[in-house]
Design an enzyme around this catalytic site. Structure first.
Site, PDB file in Angstrom:
ATOM      1  N   ASP A   1       0.840  -1.198   0.000  1.00 18.21           N
ATOM      2  CA  ASP A   1       0.000   0.000   0.000  1.00 18.21           C
ATOM      3  C   ASP A   1       0.871   1.243   0.000  1.00 18.21           C
ATOM      4  O   ASP A   1       1.398   1.652   1.037  1.00 18.21           O
ATOM      5  CB  ASP A   1      -0.923  -0.003   1.219  1.00 18.21           C
ATOM      6  CG  ASP A   1      -1.819   1.229   1.261  1.00 18.21           C
ATOM      7  OD1 ASP A   1      -1.972   1.875   0.209  1.00 18.21           O
ATOM      8  OD2 ASP A   1      -2.358   1.529   2.340  1.00 18.21           O
TER       9      ASP A   1
ATOM     10  N   LYS B   1       1.817   7.814   1.003  1.00 17.66           N
ATOM     11  CA  LYS B   1       2.344   7.728   2.356  1.00 17.66           C
ATOM     12  C   LYS B   1       3.757   8.290   2.391  1.00 17.66           C
ATOM     13  O   LYS B   1       4.520   8.160   1.424  1.00 17.66           O
ATOM     14  CB  LYS B   1       2.386   6.271   2.825  1.00 17.66           C
ATOM     15  CG  LYS B   1       1.027   5.612   3.008  1.00 17.66           C
ATOM     16  CD  LYS B   1       1.191   4.165   3.433  1.00 17.66           C
ATOM     17  CE  LYS B   1      -0.143   3.448   3.555  1.00 17.66           C
ATOM     18  NZ  LYS B   1      -0.939   3.922   4.684  1.00 17.66           N
TER      19      LYS B   1
ATOM     20  N   ASP C   1       0.240  -5.232   4.684  1.00 15.70           N
ATOM     21  CA  ASP C   1      -1.155  -4.814   4.559  1.00 15.70           C
ATOM     22  C   ASP C   1      -2.042  -5.915   3.975  1.00 15.70           C
ATOM     23  O   ASP C   1      -3.242  -5.719   3.816  1.00 15.70           O
ATOM     24  CB  ASP C   1      -1.247  -3.553   3.685  1.00 15.70           C
ATOM     25  CG  ASP C   1      -2.386  -2.637   4.107  1.00 15.70           C
ATOM     26  OD1 ASP C   1      -2.894  -2.796   5.229  1.00 15.70           O
ATOM     27  OD2 ASP C   1      -2.760  -1.770   3.304  1.00 15.70           O
TER      28      ASP C   1
ATOM     29  N   ASP D   1      -5.692   6.516  -0.006  1.00 12.04           N
ATOM     30  CA  ASP D   1      -5.059   5.670   1.004  1.00 12.04           C
ATOM     31  C   ASP D   1      -6.089   4.926   1.855  1.00 12.04           C
ATOM     32  O   ASP D   1      -5.714   4.172   2.747  1.00 12.04           O
ATOM     33  CB  ASP D   1      -4.142   6.513   1.897  1.00 12.04           C
ATOM     34  CG  ASP D   1      -3.182   5.666   2.707  1.00 12.04           C
ATOM     35  OD1 ASP D   1      -2.952   4.498   2.326  1.00 12.04           O
ATOM     36  OD2 ASP D   1      -2.659   6.169   3.729  1.00 12.04           O
TER      37      ASP D   1
ATOM     38  N   GLU E   1      -7.906   2.483   0.779  1.00  9.11           N
ATOM     39  CA  GLU E   1      -8.162   1.527  -0.302  1.00  9.11           C
ATOM     40  C   GLU E   1      -8.679   0.186   0.180  1.00  9.11           C
ATOM     41  O   GLU E   1      -9.383  -0.529  -0.538  1.00  9.11           O
ATOM     42  CB  GLU E   1      -6.877   1.322  -1.121  1.00  9.11           C
ATOM     43  CG  GLU E   1      -5.879   0.333  -0.558  1.00  9.11           C
ATOM     44  CD  GLU E   1      -5.359   0.690   0.833  1.00  9.11           C
ATOM     45  OE1 GLU E   1      -5.111  -0.240   1.622  1.00  9.11           O
ATOM     46  OE2 GLU E   1      -5.203   1.893   1.124  1.00  9.11           O
TER      47      GLU E   1
ATOM     48  N   ARG F   1     -10.912  -0.701   2.386  1.00  9.90           N
ATOM     49  CA  ARG F   1     -12.370  -0.808   2.489  1.00  9.90           C
ATOM     50  C   ARG F   1     -13.016  -0.979   1.112  1.00  9.90           C
ATOM     51  O   ARG F   1     -14.061  -1.603   0.980  1.00  9.90           O
ATOM     52  CB  ARG F   1     -12.939   0.414   3.225  1.00  9.90           C
ATOM     53  CG  ARG F   1     -12.799   1.736   2.506  1.00  9.90           C
ATOM     54  CD  ARG F   1     -12.987   2.927   3.432  1.00  9.90           C
ATOM     55  NE  ARG F   1     -11.894   3.034   4.398  1.00  9.90           N
ATOM     56  CZ  ARG F   1     -11.874   3.925   5.385  1.00  9.90           C
ATOM     57  NH1 ARG F   1     -12.868   4.795   5.529  1.00  9.90           N
ATOM     58  NH2 ARG F   1     -10.853   3.974   6.219  1.00  9.90           N
TER      59      ARG F   1
END
Length: 591
Positions: A357, A364, A375, A433, A435, A437
């Protein structure tokens, strides 16, 4: 999502072809050699088929580097004192001591010392005076001439259990962690643990809890992710656990429980190995390959929905997340039917599988991006769970769904404020960010459509950094639309010490997601982030489906080593979910 564990400096492995056998290949042999358990009755058959040799090859050419040595996880030999010893000496004899047994005048009255050790000229050294028997305390003694059931004792390790009146299963977990830590520090490969006599009026759960704790934590505390180390860390190969003669009649059922428990924690290690490997190796295509091999070994039905098929079927969220990645998004479903007399699926598990991620265009920063290969820990947990369920022949029908994508960056990246059509309406992307969900939402829709709304659906996801702020790394946040389901999960978490905290899921959190230019947004305001994320997921849960969400961003990925949990991906959720499935299966069978 999380503070970084540490910067990653290893060279990318995109083009390597690893050939190492994993820790599981050696650990598997410890399970299959039942004669090494030295038990009076053979254990029940644990595996769904006789294809275990193929199982040990799952990682042979896929995940582990050619230069690394295989790590052996400890085999547990459960003995009674009357059984033949394998050698004429014991390098380390371990006694579990409560705080009320440590006075110098009382140590000779310790049940094991009094009955089994004969060292008449032994003087207890001064160092013993600093040992109080508290939890996490240890002291190594060297009793010249001591004997344990005819075997010479080279060293005596005393491990504190704490207050005798407060000793419980968790006391044995903590003690076992101390044992493994001490043995590894002294570079011992084996040891003998002498269990105290359990009173005749004690419940069976007392001795079963102690033995189960020792067998599980010895595996988890011994494991470390050493794939890329030129010189892997030392490890414990075997432990002899000696029952008191008064409890010898429990040996057969305890041995079976030990073996089954180790199957579960071996799969926790399986999840750890996947979660801690780097994203150059663990990408959506590779996770699909591992899932196919697991399905092949255990006779599971597998369904893979690739990017083209997802788009054609209207699953636009997960494909948006993965559209800029080299390895495209996909949904992988594995189906296990342990109760063929029932036609429907009893439980659906869904795991977030974002294999790296970056945050997308909401990139990030340094300090937050380095550990984002973890992740996908939720998908590793649900894959390991169905693997364990099949190995243990749990009588339940279930499906594990992996929502796999890589949130990467290039000219095709999905953009902030893009409006994407989902199965439940249009969604404005508030932040790229957030992502996980999105991937889970499509996976929810897919599994409910494919399996006609399973009665229970549980997801595991490293979803929000805010849950770590709220609960730290000791607990998973638990959200549910059903109090009974939440209570069952809380109970299972307590049983195996993968604890959860029931978090609020109020209608007001859903209101935060109302959109201006779309039906709703992917994120809400600054506050209540974990609950708002759960409220987003709840929008994709069909009526009548009991659902629980485990936000494992803290418990599933540790910033440092804690007790028997390694730094990085901890494999959290496997033991909890297996225990839940076992309890759910019992409930369904009783109806």
């Amino acid at each position: 999502m999380r503070m970084a564990l540490r910067p990653v400096s290893a060279r990318p492995l995109r083009n390597c072809i690893p050939t190492r056998v994993s820790s599981f290949s050696v650990f598997r042999r410890a399970f299959t050699k039942t004669s090494s358990l030295r038990m009076s009755a053979q254990p029940a058959k644990l595996f769904a088929n006789d294809n275990e040799e193929k199982l040990c090859n799952i990682f042979r050419a896929e995940t582990l580097a050619a230069s690394a040595k295989p790590q052996v996880l400890p085999a547990i030999h459960l003995l009674t004192p009357s059984q033949t010893a394998s050698s004429d000496k014991t390098d380390v004899l371990i006694l579990l001591v409560t705080a009320d047994q440590v006075a110098v005048k009382d140590i000779y009255d310790h049940p094991v010392v009094a009955k089994c050790i004969h060292a008449p000229n032994y003087e207890i050294p001064a160092v013993f005076h600093d040992f109080s028997g508290k939890t996490d305390e240890t002291v190594m003694l060297y009793p010249n001439g001591a004997m344990f059931h005819g075997k010479k004792v080279e060293r005596l390790l005393l491990v504190g259990l704490g207050d005798a009146k407060k000793v419980e299963t968790h006391s044995y977990r903590l003690a076992t962690n101390c044992i493994i830590k001490s043995l590894k520090a002294h570079k011992f490969e084996s040891a003998t643990i002498a269990l105290p006599a359990f009173a005749s009026d004690a419940t069976k759960s007392t001795i079963h809890g102690a033995v189960d704790a020792i067998s599980r934590i010895s595996v988890l505390a011994n494991h470390t992710f050493d794939k890329y180390l030129s010189r892997p860390k030392n490890f414990i190969k075997s432990l002899q656990v000696v029952l008191d003669e008064s409890n010898a009649d429990e040996q057969s059922c305890l041995t079976q429980a030990v073996t089954k428990g180790q199957v579960v924690v071996a799969n926790t290690v399986f999840a750890r190995e996947l979660a801690n490997d780097r994203a150059d190796v663990i990408h959506p295509e590779y996770m699909e390959k591992i899932a196919r091999q697991v399905a092949d070994v255990h006779g599971l039905k597998i369904t893979v929905v690739n990017e083209e098929e997802l788009i054609a079927q209207g699953y636009n969220l997960i494909t948006a997340v993965g559209q800029s990645a080299r390895h495209k998004a996909r949904i992988v479903g594995l189906e296990y039917r342990g109760a063929p007399e029932r036609t429907n699926i009893d439980v659906a598990l869904v795991g977030k599988g974002i294999t790296f991620d970056t945050g997308g265009l909401n990139l990030k920063g340094t300090g937050n991006i380095e550990n984002m290969h973890i992740d996908m820990a939720g998908s590793a947990a649900v894959l390991a769970t169905i693997r364990a369920a099949a190995s243990l022949n749990i009588p339940i029908n279930m499906v594990s769904v992996l929502a796999l994508a890589e949130n990467s960056i290039d000219g095709l990246s999905y953009k902030p404020h893009a409006i994407i059509q989902s199965k439940k309406g249009s969604i404005e992307i508030s932040n790229t960010d957030a992502e996980g969900r999105l991937a889970l939402a499509d996976a929810f829709s897919w599994v409910q459509s494919t399996y006609s709304n399973p009665p229970v659906m549980i997801d595991a996801a490293t979803l929000t950094g805010a849950i770590v702020v709220a609960l730290g790394e000791h607990l998973s946040g638990l959200y549910s639309n059903n109090d009974k389901l939440a209570a069952d999960i809380l109970a299972s978490g307590k049983n195996v010490w993968e604890r959860c905290w029931h978090m609020p899921l109020l209608p007001e959190y859903g209101d935060e997601l109302k959109g201006t230019y779309s039906d709703f947004k992917s994120t809400g305001g600054r506050y209540g982030g974990p609950s708002i994320a759960a409220a987003f997921l709840q929008k994709f849960v069909e009526e009548g489906v009991e659902w629980a969400h485990l936000d494992i961003a803290g418990a599933g990925m540790h910033s440092k080593k804690r007790e028997w949990h390694i730094e990085g991906g901890t494999g959290f959720g496997v033991q909890l979910l297996v225990d839940y499935l076992q309890q759910r299966a019992k409930s369904l069978q009783s109806k």
